[in-house]
Motif scaffolding. Structure first.
Motif, PDB file in Angstrom:
ATOM      1  N   PHE A 199       0.866  -1.238  -0.223  1.00  0.00           N
ATOM      2  CA  PHE A 199      -0.082   0.117   0.097  1.00  0.00           C
ATOM      3  C   PHE A 199       1.080   1.144  -0.048  1.00  0.00           C
ATOM      4  O   PHE A 199       2.143   1.279   0.290  1.00  0.00           O
ATOM      5  CB  PHE A 199      -0.723  -0.090   1.285  1.00  0.00           C
ATOM      6  CG  PHE A 199      -1.985  -1.135   1.080  1.00  0.00           C
ATOM      7  CD1 PHE A 199      -1.630  -2.230   1.576  1.00  0.00           C
ATOM      8  CD2 PHE A 199      -3.370  -0.746   1.032  1.00  0.00           C
ATOM      9  CE1 PHE A 199      -2.524  -3.470   1.461  1.00  0.00           C
ATOM     10  CE2 PHE A 199      -4.210  -1.622   0.998  1.00  0.00           C
ATOM     11  CZ  PHE A 199      -3.808  -3.129   1.246  1.00  0.00           C
TER      12      PHE A 199
ATOM     13  N   GLN B 260       0.862   5.606   0.790  1.00  0.00           N
ATOM     14  CA  GLN B 260       0.112   6.791   1.159  1.00  0.00           C
ATOM     15  C   GLN B 260       0.803   8.179   1.018  1.00  0.00           C
ATOM     16  O   GLN B 260       2.018   8.342   1.423  1.00  0.00           O
ATOM     17  CB  GLN B 260      -0.163   6.670   2.865  1.00  0.00           C
ATOM     18  CG  GLN B 260      -1.122   7.845   3.196  1.00  0.00           C
ATOM     19  CD  GLN B 260      -1.610   7.389   4.510  1.00  0.00           C
ATOM     20  OE1 GLN B 260      -0.935   6.485   5.286  1.00  0.00           O
ATOM     21  NE2 GLN B 260      -2.683   8.226   5.304  1.00  0.00           N
TER      22      GLN B 260
ATOM     23  N   LYS C 190      -3.342  12.448   1.783  1.00  0.00           N
ATOM     24  CA  LYS C 190      -3.959  11.442   1.083  1.00  0.00           C
ATOM     25  C   LYS C 190      -4.340  10.097   2.083  1.00  0.00           C
ATOM     26  O   LYS C 190      -3.412   9.989   2.730  1.00  0.00           O
ATOM     27  CB  LYS C 190      -3.538  11.019  -0.392  1.00  0.00           C
ATOM     28  CG  LYS C 190      -3.716  12.311  -1.329  1.00  0.00           C
ATOM     29  CD  LYS C 190      -3.274  11.812  -2.925  1.00  0.00           C
ATOM     30  CE  LYS C 190      -3.442  13.088  -3.781  1.00  0.00           C
ATOM     31  NZ  LYS C 190      -2.977  12.489  -5.081  1.00  0.00           N
ATOM     32  N   GLU C 191      -5.306   9.387   1.412  1.00  0.00           N
ATOM     33  CA  GLU C 191      -5.595   8.182   2.276  1.00  0.00           C
ATOM     34  C   GLU C 191      -4.654   7.094   1.592  1.00  0.00           C
ATOM     35  O   GLU C 191      -4.079   7.056   0.457  1.00  0.00           O
ATOM     36  CB  GLU C 191      -7.168   7.706   2.185  1.00  0.00           C
ATOM     37  CG  GLU C 191      -7.936   8.557   2.727  1.00  0.00           C
ATOM     38  CD  GLU C 191      -9.493   8.092   2.580  1.00  0.00           C
ATOM     39  OE1 GLU C 191     -10.230   8.885   3.385  1.00  0.00           O
ATOM     40  OE2 GLU C 191      -9.822   7.093   2.198  1.00  0.00           O
ATOM     41  N   ARG C 192      -4.517   6.133   2.482  1.00  0.00           N
ATOM     42  CA  ARG C 192      -3.557   4.997   2.136  1.00  0.00           C
ATOM     43  C   ARG C 192      -4.432   4.295   0.880  1.00  0.00           C
ATOM     44  O   ARG C 192      -5.574   3.963   1.213  1.00  0.00           O
ATOM     45  CB  ARG C 192      -3.433   4.136   3.328  1.00  0.00           C
ATOM     46  CG  ARG C 192      -2.344   2.891   3.253  1.00  0.00           C
ATOM     47  CD  ARG C 192      -2.090   2.171   4.339  1.00  0.00           C
ATOM     48  NE  ARG C 192      -1.467   3.213   5.297  1.00  0.00           N
ATOM     49  CZ  ARG C 192      -0.924   2.893   6.594  1.00  0.00           C
ATOM     50  NH1 ARG C 192      -0.912   1.530   6.904  1.00  0.00           N
ATOM     51  NH2 ARG C 192      -0.492   3.683   7.413  1.00  0.00           N
ATOM     52  N   GLU C 193      -3.656   3.648  -0.030  1.00  0.00           N
ATOM     53  CA  GLU C 193      -4.215   3.082  -1.283  1.00  0.00           C
ATOM     54  C   GLU C 193      -3.480   1.754  -1.449  1.00  0.00           C
ATOM     55  O   GLU C 193      -2.253   1.700  -1.350  1.00  0.00           O
ATOM     56  CB  GLU C 193      -4.247   4.257  -2.338  1.00  0.00           C
ATOM     57  CG  GLU C 193      -3.029   4.465  -3.051  1.00  0.00           C
ATOM     58  CD  GLU C 193      -3.032   5.168  -4.137  1.00  0.00           C
ATOM     59  OE1 GLU C 193      -4.228   5.305  -4.796  1.00  0.00           O
ATOM     60  OE2 GLU C 193      -1.926   5.592  -4.892  1.00  0.00           O
TER      61      GLU C 193
ATOM     62  N   ALA D 164      -3.526  -2.595  -8.665  1.00  0.00           N
ATOM     63  CA  ALA D 164      -4.382  -1.499  -8.710  1.00  0.00           C
ATOM     64  C   ALA D 164      -4.062  -0.859  -9.928  1.00  0.00           C
ATOM     65  O   ALA D 164      -3.022  -0.979 -10.886  1.00  0.00           O
ATOM     66  CB  ALA D 164      -3.908  -0.327  -7.652  1.00  0.00           C
TER      67      ALA D 164
ATOM     68  N   SER E 242      -3.808   2.069 -11.175  1.00  0.00           N
ATOM     69  CA  SER E 242      -2.875   3.016 -11.336  1.00  0.00           C
ATOM     70  C   SER E 242      -1.367   2.689 -11.652  1.00  0.00           C
ATOM     71  O   SER E 242      -0.657   3.212 -12.235  1.00  0.00           O
ATOM     72  CB  SER E 242      -2.901   3.981 -10.263  1.00  0.00           C
ATOM     73  OG  SER E 242      -2.468   3.210  -9.013  1.00  0.00           O
TER      74      SER E 242
ATOM     75  N   SER F  92      -7.599  -6.114  -1.560  1.00  0.00           N
ATOM     76  CA  SER F  92      -6.926  -4.843  -1.843  1.00  0.00           C
ATOM     77  C   SER F  92      -7.390  -3.818  -1.042  1.00  0.00           C
ATOM     78  O   SER F  92      -7.337  -2.598  -1.144  1.00  0.00           O
ATOM     79  CB  SER F  92      -7.688  -4.520  -3.280  1.00  0.00           C
ATOM     80  OG  SER F  92      -8.999  -4.410  -3.305  1.00  0.00           O
TER      81      SER F  92
END
Length: 123
Positions: free
Chosen positions: A36, A38, A42-45, A60, A62, A105
């Motif tokens: 993940f 961050q 921003k939020e953790r993605e 992901a 992206s 995820s």
């Protein structure tokens, strides 16, 4: 389970970088490891995940095609190979472990987290 992430640093756009995450203590051979990130404010993605048993992966959108997750079961280590890095990839990258078989995820699906390693991509 203890997770130790490393390999972050400052790179230029277009460069590559490989992160490592070593798992120690109890490991889940039927489980998964996830990456993940961050970014500031921003939020953790979710970035990517891999299953220990068969190497199945999930990414992901992206990072699909640019990043690759791999593992070395003999070293209890998971890698995140990042290619064609972009400034928007700048973030603290975390590795995480979960016991479940399904590739996860969602951050809340993971039971253990490493301390994070900073990746900065300059333009």
């Amino acid at each position: 389970v203890q997770l130790q992430a490393s390999g972050g640093g400052l790179v230029q756009a277009g460069d590559s970088l490989r992160l490592s995450c070593v798992a120690s203590g109890r490991t889940f051979r039927s489980g998964n490891m996830g990456w993940f990130r961050q970014a500031p404010g921003k939020e953790r993605e979710f970035v990517g995940a891999i299953r220990w048993s068969d190497g199945s992966t999930l990414y992901a959108d992206s990072v699909k095609g640019r990043f690759a997750v791999s593992r070395d079961n003999t070293k209890n280590t998971v890698y995140l190979q990042m290619n064609v890095l972009k400034p928007e990839d700048t973030a603290v990258y975390y590795c995480a472990a979960r016991a479940g078989y399904g590739l996860g995820s969602v951050a809340t699906a993971y039971d253990y987290w490493g301390q994070g390693t900073l990746v900065t991509v300059s333009s």
